[in-house]
Scaffold this active site. Structure first.
Site, PDB file in Angstrom:
ATOM      1  CB  CYS A  83     -46.147 -57.324-103.951  1.00  0.00           C
ATOM      2  SG  CYS A  83     -45.832 -58.124-102.267  1.00  0.00           S
ATOM      3  CB  CYS A  89     -49.697 -58.775 -97.662  1.00  0.00           C
ATOM      4  SG  CYS A  89     -49.043 -56.880 -96.010  1.00  0.00           S
ATOM      5  CB  CYS A 171     -42.571 -54.719 -96.810  1.00  0.00           C
ATOM      6  SG  CYS A 171     -43.950 -53.628 -97.262  1.00  0.00           S
ATOM      7  CD  GLN A 295     -48.222 -37.727 -91.522  1.00  0.00           C
ATOM      8  OE1 GLN A 295     -48.692 -38.112 -91.400  1.00  0.00           O
ATOM      9  NE2 GLN A 295     -48.768 -36.806 -91.017  1.00  0.00           N
ATOM     10  CD  GLU A 345     -48.779 -35.777 -79.105  1.00  0.00           C
ATOM     11  OE1 GLU A 345     -49.303 -35.734 -81.008  1.00  0.00           O
ATOM     12  OE2 GLU A 345     -48.925 -36.652 -78.873  1.00  0.00           O
ATOM     13  CB  CYS A 420     -55.663 -40.980 -91.218  1.00  0.00           C
ATOM     14  SG  CYS A 420     -55.662 -40.793 -89.494  1.00  0.00           S
TER      15      CYS A 420
HETATM   16  N1  SAH Z   1     -49.525 -33.668 -86.675  1.00  0.00           N
HETATM   17  C1  SAH Z   1     -48.621 -34.204 -86.803  1.00  0.00           C
HETATM   18  C2  SAH Z   1     -49.517 -35.430 -85.560  1.00  0.00           C
HETATM   19  C3  SAH Z   1     -50.319 -36.240 -86.236  1.00  0.00           C
HETATM   20  S1  SAH Z   1     -51.104 -38.092 -85.740  1.00  0.00           S
HETATM   21  C4  SAH Z   1     -47.859 -34.674 -87.805  1.00  0.00           C
HETATM   22  O1  SAH Z   1     -48.331 -34.649 -88.611  1.00  0.00           O
HETATM   23  O2  SAH Z   1     -46.697 -35.146 -87.782  1.00  0.00           O
HETATM   24  C5  SAH Z   1     -51.321 -37.377 -84.397  1.00  0.00           C
HETATM   25  C6  SAH Z   1     -50.832 -37.227 -82.889  1.00  0.00           C
HETATM   26  O3  SAH Z   1     -52.775 -37.302 -82.068  1.00  0.00           O
HETATM   27  C7  SAH Z   1     -49.714 -38.279 -82.595  1.00  0.00           C
HETATM   28  O4  SAH Z   1     -49.681 -37.450 -82.251  1.00  0.00           O
HETATM   29  C8  SAH Z   1     -51.125 -38.568 -81.228  1.00  0.00           C
HETATM   30  O5  SAH Z   1     -49.864 -39.449 -80.214  1.00  0.00           O
HETATM   31  C9  SAH Z   1     -51.949 -37.813 -80.511  1.00  0.00           C
HETATM   32  N2  SAH Z   1     -53.222 -38.014 -80.006  1.00  0.00           N
HETATM   33  C10 SAH Z   1     -53.766 -38.825 -79.705  1.00  0.00           C
HETATM   34  N3  SAH Z   1     -55.203 -38.745 -79.111  1.00  0.00           N
HETATM   35  C11 SAH Z   1     -54.671 -37.117 -79.033  1.00  0.00           C
HETATM   36  C12 SAH Z   1     -55.305 -36.187 -77.329  1.00  0.00           C
HETATM   37  N4  SAH Z   1     -56.544 -36.777 -77.180  1.00  0.00           N
HETATM   38  N5  SAH Z   1     -55.003 -35.279 -77.401  1.00  0.00           N
HETATM   39  C13 SAH Z   1     -53.490 -34.853 -78.041  1.00  0.00           C
HETATM   40  N6  SAH Z   1     -52.994 -35.777 -78.992  1.00  0.00           N
HETATM   41  C14 SAH Z   1     -53.680 -36.545 -79.363  1.00  0.00           C
END
Ligand code: SAH
Length: 462
Positions: A83, A89, A171, A295, A345, A420
């Site tokens: 890259c 970056c 990118c 994701q 969520e 993560c």
């Molecule tokens: N499991 C999903 C999302 C994971 S990312 C997947 O694999 O796609 C983490 C998620 O937690 C996000 O959608 C974010 O909006 C949510 N989040 C962040 N803080 C939170 C909270 N206090 N209570 C509930 N959800 C929350």
């Protein structure tokens, strides 16, 4: 100055000193680390085994930062970066070493966090799930837009640890179409355009170009993040994009009037096309709103979800809870193997997606609740819910401590923790351990090749 202090100061390094250094490890952020007179020296863009002449850039109490002045003897880990922007970056940190070595570094990082921060020894680690694609894997880009000192448009990425925009054509982590869209955006800006947002003054309209692509469906969403409610000549931009990017299915304006580092505002307006884009994952079809999490690496997410399903070990009789569920993806991918699914969520657009996603995939045993995971779990516990398995997938900061309490009180057989950030995962595994949930297995998953980030999934049992 006392004599002792003077001696100490004499031996200390200062800015602009040049020292001989051998790189012995990597930091969590992917910077090489060497030791000089007991002090850790962080040097980006190096690799373990490099012998360098290092120029000291900044000295703190117990550590310092430096850069390569001369690469005296390169490490055998090294390979040529593919890259042209790599050195500037802030995105990738491992393009100069082989992918095999990158996997080892990531595996060790997760293991080290769990042993050191989590204090958990002898946890069985499964091999890291490495990615097949090192390039083009991202389905999302948030491209900052700015002006250089001559008032010319620049867009690309932020330099490491800063908000300085580096102008970049493309990118390598992103699909080719994103480069095409960026070119069109530049041309539109030259001919029509609007003002560009300035982070210091808070004035100007265009902040970010936000792109998403459903890898399996090919659908593309183009979203311009603006400081205001209107983008001048937005219709022209939309027309040019429709003519040149046939895969575009959605053109959206997102309003963010806050003086903040957070990229997206809460308000979205679909100018043309669909409010969501669709993608396929684990044999299901998902609709995703601009504000919903999805994701970024679809192929690796699928393998992550299969590993999570293996850990959940569902037989069809279980009650499953999916906390931090986003658009419902993990829970819905397991729904056919459980009796009932409850997803929680905090983003309401994501919960709306999750409900539609359940319905469109013919899943009838799912309930989705919008709210804070810790608070909602408490309400659900009071309601008498007794899940057998709980999946949690929090953002980088990890779980709220109260949530871990509530989960322990609900006493599921198993908890599957998708994370993560290995450091907060390790912190939380330790708390779970104290509450009687033992970590049985951990699998690191490389969702983000080239970068310092690493995903993991852990199985905890009561
Ligand atoms: N499991 C999903 C999302 C994971 S990312 C997947 O694999 O796609 C983490 C998620 O937690 C996000 O959608 C974010 O909006 C949510 N989040 C962040 N803080 C939170 C909270 N206090 N209570 C509930 N959800 C929350």
């Amino acid at each position: 100055m006392s004599k002792k202090k003077k001696i100490l100061n004499d031996s200390l390094i200062k800015k602009n000193d040049i020292i001989d250094l051998t790189i012995e490890g990597f930091s969590g952020e992917g910077s090489g680390i060497g030791r000089h007179e007991g002090m850790a020296i962080f040097v980006p863009l190096t690799a373990i085994g490099d012998k360098i002449k290092c120029r000291i850039l900044k000295v703190a109490k117990n550590y310092a930062f430096g850069k390569i002045e001369e690469l005296v003897e390169p490490s055998s880990m090294r390979t040529d970066s593919d890259c042209p922007y790599f050195e500037k970056c802030g995105g990738c940190v491992y393009r100069h070493i082989s992918y095999e070595e990158e996997q080892k570094i990531k595996f060790d990082k997760v293991k080290d966090c769990i042993e050191r921060i989590g204090g958990l020894k002898d946890i069985p680690f499964e091999p890291i799930i490495a990615a097949k694609d090192r390039c083009g894997y991202r389905n999302k880009a948030q491209i900052p837009v700015g002006l250089d000192k001559d008032g010319k448009l620049i867009m690309g990425f932020y330099a490491g640890h800063s908000h300085r925009i580096i102008d970049a054509k493309h990118c390598l982590l992103q699909p080719e179409e994103f480069g095409v869209i960026t070119d069109i955006f530049r041309e539109w800006f030259e001919n029509y355009g609007d003002t560009v947002y300035n982070e210091e003054t808070g004035k100007g309209v265009i902040r970010h170009l936000y792109l998403r692509r459903g890898e399996e469906t090919g659908e593309i969403m183009v979203c311009v993040v603006i400081n205001g409610d209107r983008l001048r000549d937005a219709d022209k931009l939309c027309t040019i994009l429709r003519e040149n990017v046939p895969a575009m299915t959605s053109f959206v304006l997102n309003t963010n009037k806050e003086k903040t580092n957070v990229i997206l505002g809460r308000k979205c307006r679909t100018v043309w096309g669909n409010d969501t884009i669709a993608d396929e994952l684990c044999g299901l079809r998902f609709n995703i709103s601009p504000l919903s999490f999805y994701q970024v690496n679809r192929k690796q997410a699928e393998r992550l979800y299969y590993k999570a399903a293996e850990y959940a070990n569902l037989t069809g009789r279980e009650k499953l809870m999916d906390l931090y569920c986003g658009a419902g993806t993990i829970g819905l991918s397991m729904a056919k193997n459980c009796e009932k699914l409850i997803g929680v969520e905090i983003i309401d657009a994501a919960i709306e997606n999750a409900k539609v996603n359940a319905a469109e995939n013919g899943i009838e045993n799912a309930e989705f609740i919008c709210g804070d995971a810790a608070k909602a779990a408490e309400v659900l516990a009071k309601r008498g819910e007794k899940p057998d398995v709980i999946v949690i997938d929090p953002p980088r900061k990890g779980c709220a401590a109260e949530l871990i309490d509530t989960i322990a009180n609900m006493a599921p057989e198993r908890v599957v923790y998708v994370s993560c950030d290995p450091a907060t995962l390790a912190r939380d595994l330790k708390i779970f351990d104290e509450k009687g949930y033992k970590t049985k297995k951990v699998t690191p998953v490389d969702l983000f090749p080239g970068t310092a980030h690493c995903e993991s999934v852990a199985l905890l049992e009561r």
